[in-house]
Design an enzyme around this catalytic site. Structure first.
Site, PDB file in Angstrom:
ATOM      1  N   GLY A  46       0.834  -1.191   0.000  1.00 39.28           N
ATOM      2  CA  GLY A  46       0.000   0.000   0.000  1.00 39.28           C
ATOM      3  C   GLY A  46       0.868   1.240   0.000  1.00 39.28           C
ATOM      4  N   GLN A  51       2.872   9.930   1.602  1.00 36.55           N
ATOM      5  CA  GLN A  51       4.177   9.294   1.445  1.00 36.55           C
ATOM      6  C   GLN A  51       4.904   9.756   0.186  1.00 36.55           C
ATOM      7  OE1 GLN A  51       2.438   5.197   2.405  1.00 36.55           O
ATOM      8  NE2 GLN A  51       4.576   5.026   3.106  1.00 36.55           N
ATOM      9  N   CYS A  89       6.700  -0.641   6.368  1.00 26.64           N
ATOM     10  CA  CYS A  89       6.232   0.610   5.769  1.00 26.64           C
ATOM     11  C   CYS A  89       7.281   1.083   4.771  1.00 26.64           C
ATOM     12  CB  CYS A  89       6.026   1.651   6.865  1.00 26.64           C
ATOM     13  SG  CYS A  89       5.465   3.259   6.271  1.00 26.64           S
ATOM     14  N   LEU A  90       6.811   1.531   3.614  1.00 24.80           N
ATOM     15  CA  LEU A  90       7.753   2.031   2.603  1.00 24.80           C
ATOM     16  C   LEU A  90       8.484   3.285   3.070  1.00 24.80           C
ATOM     17  CD1 LEU A  90       5.631   1.427  -0.618  1.00 24.80           C
ATOM     18  CD2 LEU A  90       7.593   0.093   0.204  1.00 24.80           C
ATOM     19  N   HIS A 131      -3.340   0.619   8.064  1.00 21.76           N
ATOM     20  CA  HIS A 131      -2.027   1.253   7.954  1.00 21.76           C
ATOM     21  C   HIS A 131      -2.102   2.495   7.054  1.00 21.76           C
ATOM     22  CE1 HIS A 131       2.498   1.031   7.708  1.00 21.76           C
ATOM     23  NE2 HIS A 131       2.238   1.753   6.640  1.00 21.76           N
ATOM     24  N   GLU A 132      -2.709   2.336   5.893  1.00 20.41           N
ATOM     25  CA  GLU A 132      -2.762   3.459   4.938  1.00 20.41           C
ATOM     26  C   GLU A 132      -3.687   4.568   5.429  1.00 20.41           C
ATOM     27  OE1 GLU A 132      -0.414   3.487   2.902  1.00 20.41           O
ATOM     28  OE2 GLU A 132       0.069   1.368   3.103  1.00 20.41           O
ATOM     29  N   HIS A 135      -1.831   6.658   7.820  1.00 21.31           N
ATOM     30  CA  HIS A 135      -0.972   7.640   7.133  1.00 21.31           C
ATOM     31  C   HIS A 135      -1.747   8.912   6.819  1.00 21.31           C
ATOM     32  CE1 HIS A 135       3.020   6.096   6.442  1.00 21.31           C
ATOM     33  NE2 HIS A 135       2.551   4.928   6.012  1.00 21.31           N
TER      34      HIS A 135
END
Length: 182
Positions: A46, A51, A89-90, A131-132, A135
Site C-alpha cells: 500500500g 508518502q 512501511c515504505l 495502515h494506509e 498515514h
C-alpha cells in the site's frame, strides 16, 4: 510510469493529517496513477498520498493480487485484534515489527471518479487498510506499538542506512586495555 520519490521517516509530511479530496478530476486520476506506479515499483502492499508528499486522503493497495485505491476512507473495525502481525512501511524501508491491528476492516470511501466504494478485508488486507488510513491521519505504525516494541523500532530506525542519522561510531581508546574488554 510516473514513479515518485517516497518520503522517509522523519519527514514532517508523514505526521501531517491529509485533507479530504473534493475534486474528482484529471489531477486526482494522475495522483492515483502515480501512487500505483510508485507502490508497484517499490514494491509495497500500500501507499498513501502523504508518502509522496501530497496532503490528500488517497491511498492505493496491492494485496493478494488485488490492486485498487480508496479516496476519503472511513473504517469500521472488528474488536478482534491480531497482536503479533508483522508490519512494515515504505517510509521505513527494510524494517518490520509486530503491530497490533484489527483482524477485519470495512473501508468506505470513493473511487477516483467519485463513485462510492465499500471494501472488506481480513488479515493482511485489513492491516493494509488500517495502515494506509493511519498515514492519512498523520499516524505511523510505530505509534501503534507498545512502548518496548517502539523503543526497539526507533533503535532500528536510528541504525538504518536511510535514516540520515549516522550510526554511532566505534572509537578505539588511546589507552591500552591489556587484553581486557569493557
Amino acid at each position: 510510469m510516473a514513479i515518485q520519490p517516497i518520503r522517509l521517516f522523519p519527514d514532517p509530511v508523514l505526521r501531517t493529517a491529509a485533507e479530504p479530496v473534493v475534486d474528482f478530476d484529471k489531477e486526482l486520476r494522475k495522483l492515483v496513477s502515480d501512487l500505483t506506479d510508485t507502490m508497484m515499483d517499490a514494491p509495497g502492499a500500500g501507499l498513501a498520498a502523504p508518502q509522496i508528499g501530497v496532503g490528500l486522503r488517497v491511498f492505493t493497495y496491492y494485496v493478494d493480487e488485488q490492486l485498487g485505491h480508496l479516496i476519503n476512507p472511513d473504517l469500521d473495525l472488528s474488536d478482534e485484534l491480531d497482536e503479533e502481525g508483522e508490519e512494515g512501511c515504505l517510509s521505513f524501508p527494510g524494517l518490520s515489527f509486530p503491530t497490533p491491528r484489527a483482524i477485519r476492516a470495512v473501508a468506505k470511501g470513493f473511487n477516483m471518479y467519485g463513485d462510492p466504494v465499500t471494501l472488506e478485508g481480513t488479515d493482511l488486507m485489513a492491516r493494509c487498510f488500517q495502515h494506509e488510513t493511519d498515514h492519512l491521519d498523520g499516524v505511523l505504525f510505530i505509534d501503534r506499538m507498545d512502548p518496548a516494541m517502539r523503543k526497539q523500532a526507533m533503535k532500528a530506525v536510528r541504525e538504518a542506512e536511510w535514516s540520515g542519522m549516522a550510526p554511532p561510531a566505534v572509537k578505539l581508546s588511546p589507552h591500552p586495555m591489556h587484553g581486557k574488554a569493557l
